[in-house]
Write an enzyme that holds these catalytic residues in place. Structure first.
Site, PDB file in Angstrom:
ATOM      1  CG  ASP A  10      31.147  55.356  70.029  1.00  0.00           C
ATOM      2  OD1 ASP A  10      31.979  54.461  69.789  1.00  0.00           O
ATOM      3  OD2 ASP A  10      31.438  56.557  69.985  1.00  0.00           O
ATOM      4  CB  ALA A  11      26.241  51.356  68.201  1.00  0.00           C
TER       5      ALA A  11
END
Length: 377
Positions: free
Chosen positions: A163-164
């Site tokens: 997700d980063a």
């Protein structure tokens, strides 16, 4: 915020998701520009009237939401989007959230940068907090960079979860472009490659969410009931949506651009291959039967990225029907009041959603998708 919006005339749109049997609803042209714009504005108005966040108004959930608002404004130039962007930026004092070495907490700065780039009044936007965060995030030592922050997720790199790659890289890239400081882009690439090398499955052309889902031979902490690897729809949506944002602002002559182009094409091809017949991706990409219903946040990011690729010449126009099928299914998930349903709750792996489940990042994904569907020819 709610009181600051002018009233708009609204058209009837589809309600629910895959459960509307009313023949009259099938006659609505969800690809009419006015209809798409109206659906997007209704989503914005509903979300602004029903604020929600996981931790704080500057957290990643609002970061993703207001990224969608920014892209909606970029396409439509509707000042209602810009009003929402400015109001939240001023309310937040232009500050990211507080965890300097956590990618989630800089996501909100995409919207700040967008306002700064488009605001003609000198001194209106304050990007100093964003600069201070990025300098600490990229250049200061911390336990993740040192590889000493061990846990079952193996958090030994800066961006240890996929997700980063949506939360931080597009912000860093846009900041580098806006300030004409390529050193930030080079630092971004270094940390992006760490995540890619750890979490990207070259056979499946998808990203594991984190090390808990990475197969090592026959051993893996988690797998699906059908013995397939666990690939989370929204997790991969974060990545491919982030790639579209990155490539949109990345210099054409950047030395590593081809890596991102190739990664985008690989993932886009795989996402298209596994699209269900009704248009919406399931929360578990390789085990759709686990939760056999469409989910809008992952599907929204996929739709945005795929439409962006067609609009920018990275994907063949033969894929337009697949993208339109996805948008039609997403439109059916929006309630009459503007709320976007069928959004999986905050999580880190595939779980179910429902007609009434919503999150602000789901609205952001909806706006992102609409912003590119409007340009699809």
């Amino acid at each position: 915020m709610k009181n600051s919006f002018i009233a708009v005339l609204v058209l009837l749109i589809l309600s629910g998701c895959n459960d509307s049997k009313d023949d009259s609803s099938l006659k609505i042209n969800v690809f009419n520009d006015a209809q798409i714009k109206n659906s997007m504005i209704k989503a914005l108005e509903w979300q602004e009237a029903h604020p929600i966040f996981a931790i704080h108004p500057t957290d990643w959930t609002n970061g993703a939401y207001y990224t969608g608002v920014a892209r909606a404004h970029k396409t439509t130039k509707n000042m209602m989007y810009m009003a929402a962007l400015k109001n939240q930026a001023v309310h937040n004092d232009w500050k990211p959230f507080k965890r300097l070495h956590h990618a989630d907490d800089i996501a909100i700065s995409y919207s700040y940068l967008y306002v700064a780039i488009n605001e003609k009044r000198r001194g209106f936007a304050d990007l100093e907090p964003t600069k201070n965060f990025l300098d600490a995030h990229l250049y200061e030592d911390n336990s993740w960079k040192a590889g000493t922050n061990r846990s079952k997720e193996d958090k030994t790199i800066l961006w240890w979860w996929c997700d980063a790659l949506f939360m931080a890289p597009p912000v860093i890239n846009l900041y580098a472009k806006h300030t004409e400081q390529p050193k930030y882009l080079d630092a971004m690439h270094e940390y992006y490659m760490e995540t890619y090398n750890r979490l990207y499955d070259k056979d499946e052309r998808l990203f594991a969410r984190d090390m808990r889902f990475v197969w090592n031979g026959s051993k893996v902490d988690r797998k699906e009931p059908n013995d397939k690897k666990v690939f989370w729809s929204r997790g991969n949506g974060w990545v491919i949506g982030g790639l579209a944002l990155l490539l949109d602002d990345m210099p054409e002559d950047y030395e590593h651009r081809e890596f991102y182009v190739n990664l985008y094409k690989e993932m886009a091809g795989r996402i298209l291959e596994i699209q269900p017949s009704d248009g919406l991706w399931r929360t578990s990409l390789l085990s759709p039967e686990s939760y056999d219903h469409g989910e809008v946040s992952g599907s929204g990011f996929h739709t945005f990225a795929l439409a962006w690729g067609i609009n920018n010449g990275l994907l063949d126009k033969k894929h337009i029907p697949a993208v339109k099928k996805a948008w039609k299914a997403m439109a059916a998930c929006q309630h009459d009041d503007g709320r976007v349903g069928w959004v999986q709750n905050i999580g880190a792996f595939p779980e179910p959603a429902s007609k009434d489940s919503y999150q602000n990042f789901g609205t952001g994904a909806f706006l992102l998708a609409g912003s590119e569907i409007l340009k699809l020819q």
